[in-house]
Design an enzyme around this catalytic site. Structure first.
Site, mmCIF file in Angstrom:
data_model
loop_
_atom_site.group_PDB
_atom_site.id
_atom_site.type_symbol
_atom_site.label_atom_id
_atom_site.label_comp_id
_atom_site.label_asym_id
_atom_site.label_seq_id
_atom_site.Cartn_x
_atom_site.Cartn_y
_atom_site.Cartn_z
ATOM 1 N N ASN A 90 0.822 -1.229 0.000
ATOM 2 C CA ASN A 90 0.000 0.000 0.000
ATOM 3 C C ASN A 90 0.848 1.268 0.000
ATOM 4 O OD1 ASN A 90 0.866 -0.357 2.642
ATOM 5 N ND2 ASN A 90 -1.015 0.461 3.555
ATOM 6 N N ASP A 150 -3.341 -5.321 1.860
ATOM 7 C CA ASP A 150 -3.305 -4.888 3.254
ATOM 8 C C ASP A 150 -3.507 -3.387 3.426
ATOM 9 O OD1 ASP A 150 -2.877 -5.361 6.106
ATOM 10 O OD2 ASP A 150 -1.206 -4.005 5.777
ATOM 11 N N ASP A 303 3.605 -5.640 11.446
ATOM 12 C CA ASP A 303 2.741 -4.581 10.913
ATOM 13 C C ASP A 303 3.328 -3.206 11.236
ATOM 14 O OD1 ASP A 303 0.708 -3.300 9.577
ATOM 15 O OD2 ASP A 303 -0.865 -3.776 11.032
HETATM 16 ZN ZN LIG Z 1 -3.551 -4.682 7.666
#
Ligand SMILES: [Zn+2]
Lengths: 430, 320
Positions: A90, A150, A303
């Site tokens: 992303n 994501d 993350d």
């Molecule tokens: Zn995510």
């Protein structure tokens, strides 16, 4: 290339050895080393782990170089003991073409702090409407094997089915950010007693669990490989456990912050605790720890989501979602899983290095320490402890939720492909 | 009202949860004292002379702003109105920058109205001055709850006492209501029993942890209560299917003449305003014998005077 001997270090089985490194590989592992080495490093009190592998990192480049770059993010990864990261898609532009994924991998190679694998987007521009050129990314120089939208969920059932099927031709996996968009419009935090009190719009557990339930059934139907990103609820753990018991080919990750922090922290309204999926209840935390311990959840993934200060120094609703985590991940896993007796160091090596490399098909990474193996090594001292200071994080962004917390352990030495990236807790200049 | 008592209050008023029983009563009792001044021919006290109070409003709420302004002026404070409507959450000058600007201007207190929950908590972290939450998103509106409790106590309780044994119904959009959240905390803190009445879609998940009872049947609740507080219902909730139509909402949960007749003789009808007449409350109820809605407005000034007096009265030079 200099050669190194790390003395008096413990393997994950407790055996005390010296590890010799030469020509990019492990030259010997022995209690009585015989080779001669240029430099000798102290490994006393430390455990030797294979270099950590993060399946879920946001490096922000291209597009948000104000938050992080491939260079600064991989340097932070090295400091955390990582020798490989998977850069999420992303970015801006989105990593949905061979050009972008190759650029990210090339930037990683030039930076040299750790290996960078690119994650490719499942759908063009993460819009969920048409499939990105998955084959082109898979067959590019970046050799993409993990595909994810994501940040957004592949919510359309037919699109998810097609993606699961399509990536099978190159042994790929779809990593799902499980979030039913209709159930989470403008959602701000875990829906429960704390959100009720704080008047913040709820992000219900069912919005994650419903997507996971659907996706394991889809994966079962088309006999494909599925990975679930950042599992955050007790119900999700139950569904994945059920799916695995049925032989469905699903893997799952949990983040360090979901293992340690609960939604009660949101009472401060401090957006350093704002993340997606949100921090959950103490019952969820307990279930996630048990799931990671019993193997229902396969791996820990950070993350790592850097944001500049101005995106967090505002009202809760206006703040960005995300936390940095590469530099603190191993310490949080020690605190939540090792010091609690839920995992031993061999299992930590599995969940933070070996298994993530298998899921991501990261060749040369996640290899258990053995003579002849690539010298990707994390030497970690579990006996130290340190208070987390935001300004001391070397990530370009400082949005750590652990600030002020006393976390155990410290990464002492890190080797990436035989070269040190950290020696005696200091980053190696380059 | 001695200085020792003043120091007992928390530094800011962000949430009713910041108050204990005695502190809440102190505010109500102080408001009673100050209400007497409002009845006197000269309505001003010199208490806050030379102090600067900023009304920082990111949402239109003329009635709340005017109420605070009147309260501050009756205590002789200087009032600056700072309307920042529309600039919330959007880029440009952030709430933090505004806070630092106001601090540099020497504001002793900031009264904040903001569309986002927690904005007052954030502001309190960025300024040395006193922060008073005048409504933040769907979180809280503490002075509204204080004036509601003050109004109820005047009719049903005793001066200096609490609301022990009283039963109060709060009817309507609890999910999105900062008034409801503050009132649940305050009324139960003062010993009252609280029943929330709303369609299940407008009651938050997690309400089990609140010290209240829940009902979906207003007709069963009304005969039991000493006061009923009707919450404003926004018709835009209909678009998100919280209820099918305003007509159905009104039929199932609105207060009308038939329902008013279910109330005990001495029971009160409250509404924080502004009202949607014909939706959650009919004109007969809003203007009838049970209604104390206009008193709420008048009492708002006294209660806000008490809050300003207690939070600022004893602290010379805060923020300057
Ligand atoms: Zn995510």
């Amino acid at each position: 290339m200099s050669t190194y001997l790390i003395k008096d270090v413990e393997l994950v089985n407790g055996e005390k050895v010296a590890i010799g490194i030469a020509d990019g590989v492990i030259a010997e592992i022995s209690s009585k080393p015989t080779g001669s080495y240029d430099k000798v490093l102290d490994g006393s009190g430390c455990v030797a782990l294979p270099g950590l592998v993060d399946l879920h990192t946001h490096l922000r480049e291209p597009g948000r170089e104000d938050a992080e770059t491939v260079l600064t993010g991989t340097r932070a990864a090295a400091r955390g003991g990582y020798t490989a990261v998977f850069a999420m898609a992303n970015t801006d532009p989105v990593a949905d073409t061979a050009g972008v994924v190759e650029q990210v991998v090339r930037l990683g190679r030039e930076a040299g702090w750790c290996e960078v694998f690119a994650v490719g987007a499942v759908t063009k521009d993460l819009a969920g409407e048409s499939m990105a050129e998955l084959g082109a990314m898979a067959h590019s120089a970046a050799q993409v094997r993990v595909f994810s939208d994501d940040g957004k969920c592949v919510s359309d059932s037919q699109m998810m089915r097609r993606a699961l099927e399509y990536v099978r031709q190159f042994d790929g996996v779809v990593a799902q950010h499980a979030q039913d968009p209709k159930l989470t419009v403008n959602a701000q935090m875990n829906e429960g007693s704390v959100s009720a009190r704080l008047g913040l719009r709820g992000w219900p557990a069912v919005a994650e669990e419903g997507i996971i339930a659907r996706d394991v059934l889809l994966a079962s139907h088309v006999k494909s490989r599925l990975h679930i990103c950042h599992v955050s609820t007790a119900g999700s753990v139950d569904i994945i456990r059920w799916a695995k018991s049925r032989g469905i080919d699903v893997t799952a990750e949990v983040t360090p912050h979901h293992l340690l922090l609960s939604d009660e922290l949101v009472e401060s309204y401090d957006p350093k605790f704002k993340v997606n999926p949100p921090l959950r209840s103490n019952e969820d935390i307990a279930a996630l720890r048990m799931g990671l311990a019993d193997g229902t959840i396969d791996i820990v993934a950070t993350d790592h989501a850097p944001h500049p200060a101005e995106d967090k120094e505002c009202e809760w609703a206006g703040a960005a979602n995300g936390m940095i985590g590469l530099e603190t991940a191993l310490s949080v896993v020690q605190k939540t899983m090792v010091d609690t007796g839920l995992l031993n160091w061999s299992q930590v090596a599995g969940r933070m290095s070996i298994t993530p490399a298998i899921i991501g098909r990261a060749k040369g990474q996640g290899v258990a320490l053995a003579v002849g193996a690539p010298a990707n090594i994390c030497i970690y001292d579990p006996n130290q402890s340190q208070v987390v200071v935001a300004a001391e994080q070397i990530s370009k962004s400082k949005n750590t939720p652990f600030v002020g917390m006393d976390l155990p352990g410290q990464v002492r030495h890190v080797f990436f492909q035989g070269k040190p990236t950290m020696i005696s807790t200091q980053m190696v200049a380059r | 009202m001695s200085p020792e008592l003043v120091t007992e209050l928390p530094r800011h008023l962000l949430s009713i949860a910041d108050l204990n029983h005695d502190q809440a009563l102190l505010i109500l009792d102080t408001a009673e004292e100050l209400a007497k001044i409002s009845d006197a021919p000269i309505k001003k006290l010199p208490t806050l002379r030379g102090r600067t109070i900023v009304n920082l409003f990111y949402e239109d709420s003329t009635r709340t702003r005017i109420s605070f302004e009147a309260a501050a002026k009756r205590l002789s404070a200087d009032v600056i109105n700072f309307s920042a409507k529309g600039s919330s959450v959007s880029k440009g000058e952030s709430l933090k920058d505004t806070a630092l600007t106001l601090q540099a201007m020497g504001a002793d207190a900031v009264i904040l109205r903001h569309p986002e929950s927690g904005a007052a908590n954030r502001l309190a972290g960025w300024t040395n001055g006193v922060v008073i939450n005048a409504g933040d998103g769907t979180h809280e509106h503490p002075t509204q709850a204080l004036l509601d409790a003050f109004t109820i106590r005047r009719h049903l309780g005793t001066v200096g006492g609490d609301l022990e044994g009283k039963h109060i119904a709060i009817v309507g959009d609890v999910l999105h209501s900062r008034v409801a959240r503050s009132n649940v905390l305050l009324l139960t803190l003062l010993g009252a029993k609280v029943t929330l009445v709303a369609p299940p879609t407008l009651i938050p998940v997690g309400v089990e942890s609140w010290p209240v009872q829940i009902s979906y049947a207003i007709d069963q609740v009304l005969p039991e209560v000493d006061a009923v507080m009707m919450l404003r219902v926004q018709s835009e909730r209909m678009q998100n299917s919280f209820f099918p139509s305003t007509r159905e909402y009104s039929r199932l949960f609105g207060l009308n003449l038939d329902r008013m007749n279910l109330l005990k003789n001495e029971a009160l009808i409250l509404h924080p305003g502004p009202m949607n007449r014909g939706l959650e409350i009919s004109a007969e109820c809003a203007d009838g014998v049970h209604s104390v809605i206009l008193e709420q407005v008048a009492n708002g000034v006294s209660v806000r005077m008490a809050v300003l007096y207690l939070l600022l009265g004893g602290n010379i030079g805060v923020g300057s």
